[in-house]
Scaffold this motif. Structure first.
Motif, PDB file in Angstrom:
ATOM      1  N   THR A  42       0.875  -1.181   0.000  1.00 31.74           N
ATOM      2  CA  THR A  42       0.000   0.000   0.000  1.00 31.74           C
ATOM      3  C   THR A  42       0.906   1.222   0.000  1.00 31.74           C
ATOM      4  OG1 THR A  42      -0.074   0.031   2.427  1.00 31.74           O
ATOM      5  CG2 THR A  42      -1.844  -1.152   1.291  1.00 31.74           C
ATOM      6  N   THR A  48      -4.009   1.671   3.351  1.00 33.72           N
ATOM      7  CA  THR A  48      -5.378   1.175   3.181  1.00 33.72           C
ATOM      8  C   THR A  48      -5.428  -0.106   2.342  1.00 33.72           C
ATOM      9  OG1 THR A  48      -6.060   3.477   3.182  1.00 33.72           O
ATOM     10  CG2 THR A  48      -7.699   1.849   2.444  1.00 33.72           C
ATOM     11  N   ASP A  50      -8.605  -1.877   2.327  1.00 35.07           N
ATOM     12  CA  ASP A  50     -10.029  -2.177   2.141  1.00 35.07           C
ATOM     13  C   ASP A  50     -10.795  -0.954   1.672  1.00 35.07           C
ATOM     14  OD1 ASP A  50      -9.673  -0.808   4.546  1.00 35.07           O
ATOM     15  OD2 ASP A  50     -11.338  -1.802   5.530  1.00 35.07           O
ATOM     16  N   ASP A  51     -12.016  -1.247   1.160  1.00 36.39           N
ATOM     17  CA  ASP A  51     -12.872  -0.154   0.678  1.00 36.39           C
ATOM     18  C   ASP A  51     -14.308  -0.641   0.668  1.00 36.39           C
ATOM     19  OD1 ASP A  51     -13.658   2.318  -0.357  1.00 36.39           O
ATOM     20  OD2 ASP A  51     -12.154   2.290  -1.960  1.00 36.39           O
ATOM     21  N   ARG A  52     -15.259   0.302   0.451  1.00 36.79           N
ATOM     22  CA  ARG A  52     -16.685  -0.029   0.528  1.00 36.79           C
ATOM     23  C   ARG A  52     -17.167  -0.708  -0.752  1.00 36.79           C
ATOM     24  NH1 ARG A  52     -17.720   5.776   1.047  1.00 36.79           N
ATOM     25  NH2 ARG A  52     -19.951   5.352   0.852  1.00 36.79           N
ATOM     26  N   PRO A  53     -18.138  -1.614  -0.600  1.00 36.09           N
ATOM     27  CA  PRO A  53     -18.643  -2.325  -1.787  1.00 36.09           C
ATOM     28  C   PRO A  53     -19.456  -1.420  -2.713  1.00 36.09           C
ATOM     29  CG  PRO A  53     -19.871  -2.996   0.188  1.00 36.09           C
ATOM     30  CD  PRO A  53     -18.785  -2.082   0.645  1.00 36.09           C
ATOM     31  N   MET A  60     -16.702  -3.884   4.649  1.00 38.66           N
ATOM     32  CA  MET A  60     -15.636  -3.473   3.755  1.00 38.66           C
ATOM     33  C   MET A  60     -15.078  -4.703   3.030  1.00 38.66           C
ATOM     34  SD  MET A  60     -15.290  -0.189   4.357  1.00 38.66           S
ATOM     35  CE  MET A  60     -13.652   0.526   4.314  1.00 38.66           C
ATOM     36  N   LEU A  62     -11.611  -6.323   0.834  1.00 40.26           N
ATOM     37  CA  LEU A  62     -10.199  -6.159   0.472  1.00 40.26           C
ATOM     38  C   LEU A  62     -10.148  -5.686  -0.971  1.00 40.26           C
ATOM     39  CD1 LEU A  62      -8.304  -9.204   2.050  1.00 40.26           C
ATOM     40  CD2 LEU A  62      -8.327  -6.822   2.837  1.00 40.26           C
ATOM     41  N   LYS A  63      -9.411  -4.589  -1.199  1.00 40.63           N
ATOM     42  CA  LYS A  63      -9.333  -4.016  -2.538  1.00 40.63           C
ATOM     43  C   LYS A  63      -8.302  -4.764  -3.379  1.00 40.63           C
ATOM     44  CE  LYS A  63      -7.323   0.267  -2.246  1.00 40.63           C
ATOM     45  NZ  LYS A  63      -8.211   0.944  -3.174  1.00 40.63           N
ATOM     46  N   PRO A  64      -8.461  -4.723  -4.696  1.00 37.04           N
ATOM     47  CA  PRO A  64      -7.612  -5.577  -5.526  1.00 37.04           C
ATOM     48  C   PRO A  64      -6.146  -5.156  -5.627  1.00 37.04           C
ATOM     49  CG  PRO A  64      -9.143  -4.304  -6.901  1.00 37.04           C
ATOM     50  CD  PRO A  64      -9.536  -4.071  -5.470  1.00 37.04           C
ATOM     51  N   GLU A  65      -5.858  -3.835  -5.668  1.00 34.50           N
ATOM     52  CA  GLU A  65      -4.478  -3.431  -6.018  1.00 34.50           C
ATOM     53  C   GLU A  65      -3.399  -4.014  -5.110  1.00 34.50           C
ATOM     54  OE1 GLU A  65      -7.132  -1.436  -5.619  1.00 34.50           O
ATOM     55  OE2 GLU A  65      -6.923   0.461  -6.698  1.00 34.50           O
ATOM     56  N   ASP A 119     -12.619  -8.321  -3.224  1.00 30.43           N
ATOM     57  CA  ASP A 119     -13.037  -7.937  -4.576  1.00 30.43           C
ATOM     58  C   ASP A 119     -12.958  -9.167  -5.494  1.00 30.43           C
ATOM     59  OD1 ASP A 119     -13.123  -5.155  -6.499  1.00 30.43           O
ATOM     60  OD2 ASP A 119     -12.384  -6.993  -7.472  1.00 30.43           O
TER      61      ASP A 119
END
Ligand code: 9D3
Length: 231
Positions: A42, A48, A50-53, A60, A62-65, A119
């Motif tokens: 990160t 960060t 995680d993020d909102r769906p 929340m 887990l975000k892909p990047e 994600d």
């Protein structure tokens, strides 16, 4: 064999592999477990992950990047002997068959899910398989990763002391898909409960027959699903 774990709780893994068979195998160089902190991939102040769906909903994801970057950094070129597994409650069932398949790999990378999920592009385009360890809800993939590593590690030559992997198939490992038979040790009578006489007699053929029957009975009682297509 090398195991890699990508997790937001790297400290979790100081527990499960510090003792017993897996610890000894690591000390002997038979296997290598590398824990990778997802937050290393990160780049914002808050690290960060995680993020909102999209579309709304609780919790929340887990975000892909960071997950793509982590896996691509740990396994930059993926051969047939290197597999990436996403551990999630939505995966296919993990089983002894899958464990045996994994025991032939050079690298197994386990991604631990957390929060309310991951994600879907991780399952679709990053992982080779998405696996669950059973029909119950965990709070994350870390315990599942420890379970998978233990199940695979004990199949590796040199881990249990059984150098030849053939011994795993015939010795100690279940009678063709049945549960182990009941077993007893001393005393021959405990609080009025007696060990079956046949086991005290030393008639090896009779003992074998008893164990086979006891194995079938117990399997039918507690795991009827395992005996569904036999009689
Ligand atoms: C209760 C939350 N669920 C509905 C929104 C979905 C859910 C999200 C994340 C359920 C579990 C989890 C965390 N579990 C795992 O990451 C997990 C798991 C599991 O829960 N059961 C069996 N095997 C596994 S492997 C990873």
């Amino acid at each position: 064999m090398r195991f890699h774990v990508v997790t937001i709780f790297p400290e979790f893994f100081s527990g499960p592999f510090a003792h017993g068979v897996v610890a000894r195998a690591q000390a002997n160089g038979v296997l290598d477990i590398r824990i990778h902190d997802l937050r290393n991939w990160t780049y914002d102040r808050h690290r960060t992950v995680d993020d909102r769906p999209f579309g709304g909903g609780e919790g929340m994801l887990l975000k892909p990047e960071p997950l793509f970057e982590a896996v691509e950094a740990v396994l930059p070129v993926r051969s047939e002997a290197q597999k990436v597994v996403l551990l999630s409650a939505q995966g296919e069932p993990f089983s002894q068959t899958v464990a045996r398949e994994f025991s032939a790999l050079e690298d197994l990378l386990l991604i631990c899910g957390r929060y309310e999920g991951v994600d879907e592009r991780v399952a679709e385009h990053l992982a080779d398989r998405e696996l669950s360890i059973g029909d119950f809800v965990l709070s994350g993939g870390e315990l599942a990763a420890a379970v998978v590593i233990d199940a695979v590690a004990r199949l590796l030559p040199g881990v249990l002391g059984n150098e030849d992997s053939a011994r795993n198939e015939s010795f100690g490992e279940s009678y063709d898909g049945l549960l182990d038979c009941p077993q007893y040790t001393r005393p021959a009578e405990f609080r009025g409960w007696k060990v079956p006489d046949v086991l005290l007699g030393g008639h090896h053929e009779e003992i074998k027959r008893w164990r086979r029957a006891a194995s079938r009975e117990k399997t039918k009682r507690v795991r009827p699903d395992l005996t569904a297509d036999r009689t």
